[in-house]
Design a protein around this motif. Structure first.
Motif, PDB file in Angstrom:
ATOM      1  N   LEU A 382     -41.290  -1.098  19.444  1.00  0.00           N
ATOM      2  CA  LEU A 382     -39.990  -0.581  19.886  1.00  0.00           C
ATOM      3  C   LEU A 382     -39.600  -1.115  21.261  1.00  0.00           C
ATOM      4  N   ALA A 383     -40.546  -1.742  21.932  1.00  0.00           N
ATOM      5  CA  ALA A 383     -40.244  -2.339  23.237  1.00  0.00           C
ATOM      6  C   ALA A 383     -39.905  -3.823  23.114  1.00  0.00           C
ATOM      7  N   ALA A 384     -39.894  -4.343  21.897  1.00  0.00           N
ATOM      8  CA  ALA A 384     -39.807  -5.802  21.696  1.00  0.00           C
ATOM      9  C   ALA A 384     -38.640  -6.468  22.425  1.00  0.00           C
ATOM     10  N   ASN A 385     -37.480  -5.826  22.423  1.00  0.00           N
ATOM     11  CA  ASN A 385     -36.317  -6.476  23.055  1.00  0.00           C
ATOM     12  C   ASN A 385     -35.973  -5.895  24.420  1.00  0.00           C
ATOM     13  N   ALA A 386     -36.926  -5.238  25.029  1.00  0.00           N
ATOM     14  CA  ALA A 386     -36.657  -4.581  26.314  1.00  0.00           C
ATOM     15  C   ALA A 386     -36.347  -5.597  27.412  1.00  0.00           C
ATOM     16  N   ILE A 387     -35.616  -5.139  28.410  1.00  0.00           N
ATOM     17  CA  ILE A 387     -35.433  -5.946  29.627  1.00  0.00           C
ATOM     18  C   ILE A 387     -36.577  -5.541  30.551  1.00  0.00           C
ATOM     19  N   VAL A 388     -37.330  -6.535  31.002  1.00  0.00           N
ATOM     20  CA  VAL A 388     -38.540  -6.254  31.790  1.00  0.00           C
ATOM     21  C   VAL A 388     -38.266  -6.597  33.249  1.00  0.00           C
ATOM     22  N   GLN A 389     -38.613  -5.674  34.142  1.00  0.00           N
ATOM     23  CA  GLN A 389     -38.415  -5.922  35.580  1.00  0.00           C
ATOM     24  C   GLN A 389     -39.687  -5.584  36.360  1.00  0.00           C
ATOM     25  N   CYS A 390     -39.964  -6.436  37.332  1.00  0.00           N
ATOM     26  CA  CYS A 390     -41.132  -6.181  38.195  1.00  0.00           C
ATOM     27  C   CYS A 390     -40.968  -7.059  39.422  1.00  0.00           C
ATOM     28  N   THR A 391     -40.923  -6.441  40.589  1.00  0.00           N
ATOM     29  CA  THR A 391     -40.574  -7.224  41.779  1.00  0.00           C
ATOM     30  C   THR A 391     -41.649  -8.253  42.145  1.00  0.00           C
ATOM     31  N   ASN A 392     -42.904  -7.958  41.861  1.00  0.00           N
ATOM     32  CA  ASN A 392     -43.957  -8.922  42.230  1.00  0.00           C
ATOM     33  C   ASN A 392     -44.622  -9.545  40.996  1.00  0.00           C
ATOM     34  N   GLY A 393     -43.897  -9.544  39.863  1.00  0.00           N
ATOM     35  CA  GLY A 393     -44.500 -10.048  38.627  1.00  0.00           C
ATOM     36  C   GLY A 393     -44.041 -11.440  38.247  1.00  0.00           C
ATOM     37  N   LEU A 394     -44.840 -12.085  37.433  1.00  0.00           N
ATOM     38  CA  LEU A 394     -44.520 -13.406  36.897  1.00  0.00           C
ATOM     39  C   LEU A 394     -44.660 -13.360  35.384  1.00  0.00           C
ATOM     40  N   HIS A 395     -43.815 -14.118  34.698  1.00  0.00           N
ATOM     41  CA  HIS A 395     -43.885 -14.227  33.224  1.00  0.00           C
ATOM     42  C   HIS A 395     -43.751 -12.858  32.562  1.00  0.00           C
ATOM     43  N   THR A 409     -48.556 -11.835  34.998  1.00  0.00           N
ATOM     44  CA  THR A 409     -49.491 -11.679  36.110  1.00  0.00           C
ATOM     45  C   THR A 409     -48.686 -11.383  37.381  1.00  0.00           C
ATOM     46  N   THR A 410     -49.376 -11.208  38.494  1.00  0.00           N
ATOM     47  CA  THR A 410     -48.693 -10.852  39.743  1.00  0.00           C
ATOM     48  C   THR A 410     -48.670 -12.034  40.700  1.00  0.00           C
ATOM     49  N   ARG A 411     -47.741 -11.977  41.621  1.00  0.00           N
ATOM     50  CA  ARG A 411     -47.617 -13.040  42.626  1.00  0.00           C
ATOM     51  C   ARG A 411     -48.706 -12.908  43.689  1.00  0.00           C
ATOM     52  N   GLY A 412     -49.019 -14.047  44.280  1.00  0.00           N
ATOM     53  CA  GLY A 412     -49.923 -14.056  45.444  1.00  0.00           C
ATOM     54  C   GLY A 412     -51.227 -13.342  45.158  1.00  0.00           C
ATOM     55  N   ASN A 413     -51.610 -12.480  46.090  1.00  0.00           N
ATOM     56  CA  ASN A 413     -52.872 -11.761  45.916  1.00  0.00           C
ATOM     57  C   ASN A 413     -52.666 -10.341  45.423  1.00  0.00           C
ATOM     58  N   ASP A 414     -51.469 -10.034  44.940  1.00  0.00           N
ATOM     59  CA  ASP A 414     -51.202  -8.655  44.513  1.00  0.00           C
ATOM     60  C   ASP A 414     -52.083  -8.264  43.325  1.00  0.00           C
ATOM     61  N   THR A 415     -52.678  -7.091  43.442  1.00  0.00           N
ATOM     62  CA  THR A 415     -53.533  -6.632  42.342  1.00  0.00           C
ATOM     63  C   THR A 415     -52.920  -5.413  41.644  1.00  0.00           C
ATOM     64  N   SER A 416     -51.750  -4.968  42.131  1.00  0.00           N
ATOM     65  CA  SER A 416     -51.109  -3.866  41.415  1.00  0.00           C
ATOM     66  C   SER A 416     -49.637  -4.196  41.183  1.00  0.00           C
ATOM     67  N   ALA A 417     -49.050  -3.488  40.232  1.00  0.00           N
ATOM     68  CA  ALA A 417     -47.660  -3.759  39.898  1.00  0.00           C
ATOM     69  C   ALA A 417     -47.062  -2.547  39.202  1.00  0.00           C
ATOM     70  N   ILE A 418     -45.742  -2.435  39.316  1.00  0.00           N
ATOM     71  CA  ILE A 418     -44.999  -1.426  38.543  1.00  0.00           C
ATOM     72  C   ILE A 418     -43.982  -2.205  37.717  1.00  0.00           C
ATOM     73  N   ILE A 419     -44.083  -2.058  36.416  1.00  0.00           N
ATOM     74  CA  ILE A 419     -43.244  -2.853  35.517  1.00  0.00           C
ATOM     75  C   ILE A 419     -42.325  -1.899  34.754  1.00  0.00           C
ATOM     76  N   THR A 420     -41.031  -2.183  34.805  1.00  0.00           N
ATOM     77  CA  THR A 420     -40.065  -1.307  34.127  1.00  0.00           C
ATOM     78  C   THR A 420     -39.558  -1.990  32.860  1.00  0.00           C
ATOM     79  N   PHE A 421     -39.505  -1.225  31.791  1.00  0.00           N
ATOM     80  CA  PHE A 421     -39.009  -1.724  30.505  1.00  0.00           C
ATOM     81  C   PHE A 421     -37.762  -0.912  30.144  1.00  0.00           C
ATOM     82  N   THR A 422     -36.636  -1.584  30.045  1.00  0.00           N
ATOM     83  CA  THR A 422     -35.399  -0.890  29.675  1.00  0.00           C
ATOM     84  C   THR A 422     -35.043  -1.293  28.242  1.00  0.00           C
ATOM     85  N   LEU A 423     -35.005  -0.296  27.376  1.00  0.00           N
ATOM     86  CA  LEU A 423     -34.722  -0.568  25.957  1.00  0.00           C
ATOM     87  C   LEU A 423     -33.204  -0.571  25.753  1.00  0.00           C
TER      88      LEU A 423
END
Ligand code: FUL
Length: 503
Positions: A382-395, A409-423
């Protein structure tokens, strides 16, 4: 890793991913130096990856056992080795039916009990009279191992063998000559049936017919398997696959595939050239968390040693007619699926053929019902077509692309992330699926899923490790926005994110 990527021409996105996720050691074990700090140790753990054979095995997700042998005819679970071979007569044996039944249930690899603790061989071994060759089945000309191996080739299924080190029939048991006997039998199995994908050594080790115990020559057996069947994983009493520690079908909430290996030292490394580990890691393999910081900070070495969850579809491992009404229901099998595959483990489900040499209708029905339940749930992400947002994320979209090679994955040396999925629209779901790309390493140590109820974020579920696959169920939620928070040992490599509705 880069080389592998270029080879399969996956394109730029994959190359960028690997560059940013800190490429792994391409090794599945390493030594910890006395000078390593806890941070160094965690970093090292995050850099370990499975061997090619371990990765192939992990991706199977579903495998099965066929416990079949003299016990099928005596009604026992453990024979004592005195059973007459004449008892073995599965008149309608059809290994094609076994393998097809497994395949129809979504299982990818099977393991046949070529020899259980009673020592009775399902193939006509040259080295003993205690085998099918002295049974009435097919006039003593039958070979169950061959029939299963051939069926696996026909149905394109993986093929594995269970060879019990404990042999209650062999008069050699308890002497050095038994190790030669065992090597001879193993050689027959590894050379006469084509490709072998898994060799399963049971931990049970009791006394032989003469009351003596055996000291097993494991390293000799491992070297033989590596030589004759280099693609095969060696499970349980072996270096590649770890017993999850129960036979209930329930794995661990926190399941690290990287665990301490305290019997690993520099000598082992020089002995095991070409990055090939041929020793069985020792240490606590039964606790509730085997690879957390507390466990690894004092370790001498670390090793990729993933869990396999074995459980029987019936109360016993062998077929007993009296258990026909005790076959696990599709719902119970579904619980097992969530608690094994959904907890970073491979499921090894035992389906024992009956005295006629066929899988019983009760088991077939349960397996089909189980498959249907899984298909109904996992048909649509159900998340297949979501818009994905993450300020420090890649791909970001790599989590939704159904391709195991690409990952978030995350940019630089970041080891945490918050990823938002908008359906696009509000959806109702009650299952979360997460996957890490373990060819980069297992890194996530904590995650939480929240949903937006129109006013605020509310926790839906949370967990610790992900690993190859993590599945979590929770009461149904309807929303058009969720967010996933993750924290990891090193840049996380999230391969898949899914929201599903289990009917
Ligand atoms: C145990 C054995 O003793 C059981 O009979 C069965 O084969 C199970 C898979 O492993 O150790």
């Amino acid at each position: 890793m880069l080389k592998k990527c270029t080879k399969v021409l996956l394109g730029l996105s994959c190359l960028i991913s690997f560059a940013h996720a800190q490429s792994s050691t391409e090794k599945n074990y390493l030594v910890i130096k006395p000078t390593d700090t806890p941070e160094d140790i965690v970093h090292k753990a995050a850099m370990l990856t499975p061997s090619a054979r371990q990765l192939r095995w992990q991706q199977l997700e579903l495998t099965c056992f066929f416990h079949f042998g003299i016990n099928t005819f005596t009604g026992k679970e453990w024979g004592d080795g005195t059973e007459a071979p004449q008892l073995f007569n599965p008149i309608a044996l059809d290994a094609g039916q076994w393998v097809k039944t497994a395949k129809n249930a979504g299982i990818k690899q099977v393991i046949i009990t070529a020899k259980h603790h009673d020592g009775f061989c399902l193939w006509p071994s040259k080295y003993t009279e205690h085998s099918v060759k002295n049974s009435p089945w097919k006039g003593g000309k039958g070979d169950v191992v061959k029939e299963v191996a051939d069926a696996c080739k026909k149905y394109k299924m993986g093929f594995g063998i269970y060879l019990s080190p404990w042999d209650r029939n062999s008069p050699l048991y308890g002497t050095d000559a038994y190790n030669d006997y065992f090597v001879n039998q193993l050689t027959e199995l590894l050379t006469q049936y084509g490709r072998v994908d898994e060799v399963w050594f049971d931990g049970a080790n009791g006394e032989g017919p003469n009351g003596k115990k055996q000291v097993y020559d494991f390293s000799r057996w491992y070297a033989l398997i590596r030589k004759l069947q280099p693609g095969a994983v060696i499970a349980i009493m072996g270096p590649d696959v770890r017993w999850v520690g129960t036979e209930s079908g329930h794995g661990r909430e926190t399941e690290w595939s990287v665990v301490p290996a305290n019997n690993l030292d520099q000598n082992d490394i020089t002995k095991n050239s070409q990055h090939d580990k041929i020793f069985k890691p020792e240490g606590d393999m039964r606790g509730s968390d085997l690879g957390g910081l507390d466990k690894i900070k004092n370790a001498k070495g670390l090793v990729w040693f993933p869990a396999e969850t074995d459980v029987s579809i019936r109360p016993g491992w062998f077929y007993h007619a009296a258990e026909d009404d005790k076959v696990k229901s599709p719902e119970k099998l579904l619980d097992i699926y969530y608690n094994s595959v959904g907890m970073n483990s491979v499921l090894l489900l035992n389906i024992p053929p009956d005295k006629n040499g066929l899988i019983n209708e009760a088991d077939i029905q349960a397996l089909q019902g189980w498959k249907k339940l899984r298909d109904e749930t996992f048909k649509i992400n159900l998340a297949a077509n979501a818009i994905v947002q993450c300020t420090n994320g890649l791909h970001l979209n790599a989590m939704l692309d159904d391709n195991y090679q690409t990952y978030f994955t995350t940019r630089g040396n970041d080891t945490s992330a918050i990823i938002t999925f908008t359906l696009k629209d509000a959806k109702t779901f009650n299952v979360l699926l997460l996957q890490e790309n373990i060819s980069v390493g297992q890194r996530v140590e904590k995650f939480m899923l929240e949903y937006w109820d129109g006013k605020t974020w509310i926790k839906a579920t949370e967990g610790t490790t992900i690993g190859y696959k993590r599945l979590l169920r929770f009461p149904a939620i309807t929303t058009n926005q969720v967010r996933l928070s993750i924290s990891a040992r090193l840049n996380p490599a999230i391969d898949a994110f899914g929201l599903y509705k289990q009917p």
